[in-house]
Motif scaffolding. Structure first.
Motif, mmCIF file in Angstrom:
data_model
loop_
_atom_site.group_PDB
_atom_site.id
_atom_site.type_symbol
_atom_site.label_atom_id
_atom_site.label_comp_id
_atom_site.label_asym_id
_atom_site.label_seq_id
_atom_site.Cartn_x
_atom_site.Cartn_y
_atom_site.Cartn_z
ATOM 1 N N VAL A 267 0.839 -1.204 0.000
ATOM 2 C CA VAL A 267 0.000 0.000 0.000
ATOM 3 C C VAL A 267 0.872 1.252 0.000
ATOM 4 O O VAL A 267 0.599 2.217 -0.727
ATOM 5 N N LEU A 268 1.936 1.236 0.817
ATOM 6 C CA LEU A 268 2.847 2.379 0.865
ATOM 7 C C LEU A 268 3.532 2.583 -0.474
ATOM 8 O O LEU A 268 3.655 3.708 -0.953
ATOM 9 N N ARG A 269 3.964 1.489 -1.095
ATOM 10 C CA ARG A 269 4.621 1.590 -2.393
ATOM 11 C C ARG A 269 3.691 2.200 -3.436
ATOM 12 O O ARG A 269 4.056 3.136 -4.153
ATOM 13 N N LEU A 270 2.456 1.682 -3.495
ATOM 14 C CA LEU A 270 1.492 2.216 -4.457
ATOM 15 C C LEU A 270 1.176 3.676 -4.157
ATOM 16 O O LEU A 270 1.050 4.492 -5.080
ATOM 17 N N GLY A 271 1.053 3.989 -2.877
ATOM 18 C CA GLY A 271 0.745 5.360 -2.500
ATOM 19 C C GLY A 271 1.836 6.331 -2.894
ATOM 20 O O GLY A 271 1.562 7.425 -3.408
ATOM 21 N N TRP B 74 0.911 -14.402 -0.487
ATOM 22 C CA TRP B 74 0.129 -13.490 -1.330
ATOM 23 C C TRP B 74 -0.861 -14.250 -2.205
ATOM 24 O O TRP B 74 -1.913 -13.734 -2.565
ATOM 25 N N LEU B 75 -0.489 -15.461 -2.592
ATOM 26 C CA LEU B 75 -1.222 -16.176 -3.627
ATOM 27 C C LEU B 75 -2.623 -16.557 -3.201
ATOM 28 O O LEU B 75 -3.467 -16.869 -4.039
ATOM 29 N N SER B 76 -2.881 -16.537 -1.917
ATOM 30 C CA SER B 76 -4.225 -16.839 -1.410
ATOM 31 C C SER B 76 -4.882 -15.610 -0.781
ATOM 32 O O SER B 76 -5.916 -15.722 -0.126
ATOM 33 N N ASP B 77 -4.275 -14.455 -1.018
ATOM 34 C CA ASP B 77 -4.782 -13.214 -0.424
ATOM 35 C C ASP B 77 -5.307 -12.300 -1.535
ATOM 36 O O ASP B 77 -4.525 -11.685 -2.258
ATOM 37 N N PRO B 78 -6.620 -12.188 -1.707
ATOM 38 C CA PRO B 78 -7.179 -11.355 -2.779
ATOM 39 C C PRO B 78 -6.730 -9.904 -2.710
ATOM 40 O O PRO B 78 -6.547 -9.255 -3.748
ATOM 41 N N THR B 79 -6.563 -9.379 -1.493
ATOM 42 C CA THR B 79 -6.137 -7.991 -1.353
ATOM 43 C C THR B 79 -4.744 -7.785 -1.930
ATOM 44 O O THR B 79 -4.497 -6.829 -2.679
ATOM 45 N N MET B 80 -3.813 -8.678 -1.614
ATOM 46 C CA MET B 80 -2.451 -8.549 -2.101
ATOM 47 C C MET B 80 -2.393 -8.721 -3.614
ATOM 48 O O MET B 80 -1.659 -8.015 -4.296
ATOM 49 N N LEU B 81 -3.172 -9.659 -4.131
ATOM 50 C CA LEU B 81 -3.192 -9.869 -5.582
ATOM 51 C C LEU B 81 -3.768 -8.644 -6.296
ATOM 52 O O LEU B 81 -3.271 -8.236 -7.346
ATOM 53 N N ALA B 82 -4.806 -8.046 -5.723
ATOM 54 C CA ALA B 82 -5.401 -6.842 -6.318
ATOM 55 C C ALA B 82 -4.403 -5.692 -6.332
ATOM 56 O O ALA B 82 -4.304 -4.945 -7.317
ATOM 57 N N LEU B 83 -3.656 -5.538 -5.241
ATOM 58 C CA LEU B 83 -2.644 -4.491 -5.185
ATOM 59 C C LEU B 83 -1.545 -4.735 -6.211
ATOM 60 O O LEU B 83 -1.063 -3.803 -6.863
ATOM 61 N N ARG B 84 -1.141 -5.994 -6.364
ATOM 62 C CA ARG B 84 -0.085 -6.339 -7.324
ATOM 63 C C ARG B 84 -0.542 -6.071 -8.740
ATOM 64 O O ARG B 84 0.223 -5.545 -9.562
ATOM 65 N N ILE B 85 -1.787 -6.411 -9.064
ATOM 66 C CA ILE B 85 -2.322 -6.166 -10.408
ATOM 67 C C ILE B 85 -2.450 -4.670 -10.664
ATOM 68 O O ILE B 85 -2.170 -4.184 -11.768
ATOM 69 N N THR B 86 -2.870 -3.931 -9.649
ATOM 70 C CA THR B 86 -2.979 -2.473 -9.791
ATOM 71 C C THR B 86 -1.628 -1.863 -10.150
ATOM 72 O O THR B 86 -1.534 -1.001 -11.038
ATOM 73 N N ARG B 87 -0.592 -2.302 -9.459
ATOM 74 C CA ARG B 87 0.754 -1.781 -9.761
ATOM 75 C C ARG B 87 1.172 -2.139 -11.185
ATOM 76 O O ARG B 87 1.677 -1.296 -11.923
ATOM 77 N N ALA B 88 0.936 -3.404 -11.572
ATOM 78 C CA ALA B 88 1.399 -3.869 -12.877
ATOM 79 C C ALA B 88 0.632 -3.235 -14.034
ATOM 80 O O ALA B 88 1.226 -2.855 -15.046
ATOM 81 N N ALA B 89 -0.687 -3.126 -13.884
ATOM 82 C CA ALA B 89 -1.521 -2.723 -15.012
ATOM 83 C C ALA B 89 -1.830 -1.232 -15.067
ATOM 84 O O ALA B 89 -2.212 -0.728 -16.130
ATOM 85 N N LEU B 90 -1.669 -0.521 -13.958
ATOM 86 C CA LEU B 90 -2.007 0.904 -13.949
ATOM 87 C C LEU B 90 -0.792 1.809 -13.742
ATOM 88 O O LEU B 90 -0.535 2.701 -14.556
ATOM 89 N N LEU B 91 -0.039 1.579 -12.661
ATOM 90 C CA LEU B 91 1.050 2.496 -12.339
ATOM 91 C C LEU B 91 2.288 2.275 -13.193
ATOM 92 O O LEU B 91 2.876 3.237 -13.707
ATOM 93 N N VAL B 92 2.700 1.020 -13.355
ATOM 94 C CA VAL B 92 3.924 0.747 -14.120
ATOM 95 C C VAL B 92 3.826 1.240 -15.568
ATOM 96 O O VAL B 92 4.771 1.858 -16.073
#
Length: 232
Positions: A45-49, A117-135
């Motif tokens: 969350v801090l990284r994305l923020g 992370w692989l069983s945590d929807p929140t972490m996966l959503a954050l990872r996808i957000t970083r990959a598909a939107l911010l990067v």
């Protein structure tokens, strides 16, 4: 006392910071985050923020000036680049294990995603957000928006978007490949395709869309096939 005026070309030259800062912050964070002792999901969350804050403050004029002019071709190209990215491993099992791709210089194709992370929807959503939107935003602003124009001329802001220059075209493609470690081969092909499309469309907004579609499709592929090494 007379006021000394700067030459017009110097005084009018805009800062490169908005074009460089998001990518620089991203690369620094990639280097230091393994040493940050912060529990998840707060580290992510801090990284994305931080990345979002830099994009929306330092680079806000660049971000909000982006326009997409070729929506359908850009989406299709993004899907084609995604296919280019994953096909070698699907066609030739063990392809990525060759020493050309896994060595002391390029690193190894090992996912940085912890098993938890692989069983945590929140972490996966954050990872996808970083990959598909911010990067896509921070990389394209730097790789296609700033660096090629700076290679063409030190007065880079006067160089039109998408201006072709052999050194800029080849150099940015090679550097883009080096950023992707063991996937340098498909990273190089991806860089060439992105550079070609930038020269063709002269639209940074379309490049961001292409990159976002590529990364988004790759994220879906990773989740469906569990080939997590693609998420380095």
């Amino acid at each position: 006392m007379p006021v000394t005026e700067l030459p017009e070309s110097t005084a009018a030259r805009p800062s490169a910071l908005p074009w460089i800062a998001p990518f620089a912050v991203f690369m620094v964070w990639m280097a230091v985050w393994p040493f940050i002792e912060l529990a998840q999901p707060w580290e992510e969350v801090l990284r994305l923020g931080v990345l979002a804050l830099v994009l929306l403050t330092v680079s806000r004029r660049v971000v909000f000036s982006l326009r997409v002019s070729h929506f359908v071709p850009s989406v299709l190209l993004g899907l084609a680049v995604f296919a280019l990215w994953v096909l070698p491993e699907q066609l030739w099992p063990g392809y990525r294990s060759h020493w050309l791709f896994q060595n002391a210089i390029t690193g190894e194709t090992v996912s940085t995603i912890p098993d938890a992370w692989l069983s945590d929807p929140t972490m996966l959503a954050l990872r996808i957000t970083r990959a598909a939107l911010l990067v896509p935003l921070l990389e394209e602003i730097f790789w296609r928006g700033f660096l090629p124009r700076w290679v063409v001329s030190n007065d880079w802001s006067r160089v039109p978007m998408g201006t072709y220059n052999t050194l800029a075209f080849v150099g940015t493609a090679l550097l883009f490949a080096s950023e992707h470690g063991p996937y340098w081969d498909v990273g190089l092909m991806c860089g060439i395709v992105y550079n070609w499309y930038m020269a063709k469309t002269r639209s940074l907004g379309d490049l961001v869309l292409v990159h976002a579609v590529t990364n988004g499709a790759l994220s879906v592929f990773v989740l469906m096939t569990r080939q997590y090494a693609f998420w380095m």
